[in-house]
Enzyme design. Structure first.
Site: not given
Ligand SMILES: NC(=O)c1ccc[n+]([C@@H]2O[C@H](COP(=O)([O-])OP(=O)(O)OC[C@H]3O[C@@H](n4cnc5c(N)ncnc54)[C@H](O)[C@@H]3O)[C@@H](O)[C@H]2O)c1
Ligand SMILES: CC(C)C[C@H](N)C(=O)O
Length: 365
Positions: A80, A180
């Site tokens: 990542k 969200g």
């Protein structure tokens, strides 16, 4: 922060720190494990409070990608990247060009894609400097924005979790609290609304909430109130660490199934969920749709093939619940077991010497 101690704790392979003063690039690439293949994972752009927070995040997220890719059956390792900065105000093309050159310098050990704060346009700029980027525009014959596909995977995985936790995969009439309503959750809400689920939504960004209310008839609540909503399923789709000591006592849901990475604040929270009788669909198993989709680019992207693979998330989530049931362990541990066993099996299978090794990137030549 003692970096080597941190890296040893979970056996990280490599950290790359990238700095370019002219463009303002400050990035960290973390490669956790490449046993299964090159490390594929997105680039997050976030305004971290401190450099330490950025290191913590990239380390945790990259390890999550090792497990996600392994559990999804991909021939890819885990990595990542994070770029430190405000995604709304600090971006410029030179920043992503510079970042692309750092990725190219890794010669395929790390392949990037979108994550929170980065877009298809950003990936296209990175692509000006390297081929080791996925989730680029369909104009290049590529897969574009992974979020709608991630949402589809979460939707089918939620059905599997509902079957385990509520006795039926039918989501019609179920109340689902969504935390969200960004890129992934907007599309997730669409699938849920079409199936006839009742939605409760929250977001710190008001226009996203208003869109969900007007398009899906969702009930809007304040961000702090989402945990205690009377609902069947809680879907965390914002940031990580939301299942913690404070929130657990507020939850009424019987199932947790959402898109966010690293939902459990600490590993022990998986055990607490099991003790509470809550069916938790491990984050990296249910949210693998995006990475499955972008990984398909490495074979020459085919949308139908990618969606077929993403449908497999239903079986994968079911398998995790089955392992958890038979071994009497939390689903979070069952998922880890499934991923770790695959990595170990492949470590042996790939031990045979080959002069001209064939691997997933060979197809790109
Ligand atoms: N995009 C993908 O394909 C993908 C794939 C796998 C996992 N994920 C994970 O899923 C999550 C969502 O990804 P996304 O691409 O939709 O990101 P996004 O940034 O588009 O959406 C996240 C939303 O959460 C909101 N939010 C942030 N903090 C909040 C809070 N405290 N309370 C309520 N809302 C809050 C944001 O305003 C935003 O609208 C992330 O954790 C991401 O790592 C995304
Ligand atoms: C490769 C990407 C699409 C990764 C995605 N952001 C994830 O967390 O899975």
């Amino acid at each position: 922060m003692k970096l080597f101690t941190k890296m040893e704790e979970k056996d990280y392979e490599q950290l790359v720190i990238c700095q370019d003063q002219t463009s303002g690039l400050k990035a960290i690439i973390a490669i956790h494990d490449t046993t299964l293949g090159p490390a594929l994972g997105g680039t997050r752009m976030w305004n971290y409070q401190s450099e330490e927070d950025a290191f913590e995040d990239v380390l945790r997220l990259s390890r999550g990608m090792t497990y996600k890719n392994a559990a999804a059956g991909l021939n890819l390792g885990g990595g990542k990247a994070v770029i430190i900065g405000d995604a709304r105000t600090d971006k410029n093309p030179e920043m992503f060009r510079a970042f692309g050159r750092y990725i190219q310098g890794l010669n395929g050990r790390y392949i990037t894609a979108e994550d929170v704060g980065t877009t298809v346009e950003d990936m296209d700029i990175i692509h000006d400097e390297t081929d080791y980027v996925t989730g680029i525009s369909p104009a290049f014959g590529a897969s574009g924005n992974p979020s709608p596909v991630t949402a589809y995977g979460v939707y089918v995985g939620m059905k599997a979790a509902a079957k385990a936790g509520l006795g039926s995969e039918d989501l019609a009439g179920k109340t689902i609290a969504v935390q969200g309503v960004g890129n992934v959750a907007y599309h997730l809400c669409k699938y849920l609304h079409e199936e006839g689920a009742q939605l409760i939504v929250t977001d710190i960004y008001k226009p996203s909430v208003e869109r969900a209310v007007s398009e899906f008839g969702a009930k809007a609540v304040d961000p702090d109130d989402i945990y205690e909503q009377d609902c069947d399923i809680f879907a965390p789709c914002a940031l990580g660490g939301v299942i913690n000591d404070e929130t657990l006592s507020k939850l009424t849901a019987k199932v947790i199934a959402g898109a966010a990475n690293n939902q459990l604040k600490e590993e022990r929270h998986g055990q607490i969920l099991q003790d509470m009788g809550i069916a938790y669909a491990p984050d990296y198993v249910i949210n693998a749709g995006g990475v499955i989709n972008v990984a398909d680019e490495l074979n020459g992207y085919n949308r139908d093939r990618a969606f077929k693979k993403v449908e497999g998330i239903y079986d994968n989530v079911s398998r995790v619940f089955e392992i958890a049931r038979t071994k009497q362990i939390p689903t979070s541990q069952a998922a880890d077991k499934m991923a770790e066993e695959r990595i170990e099996r492949m470590r042996y299978a790939r031990g045979t010497f080959l002069q001209n090794e064939h691997h997933i990137l060979s197809r790109k030549k």
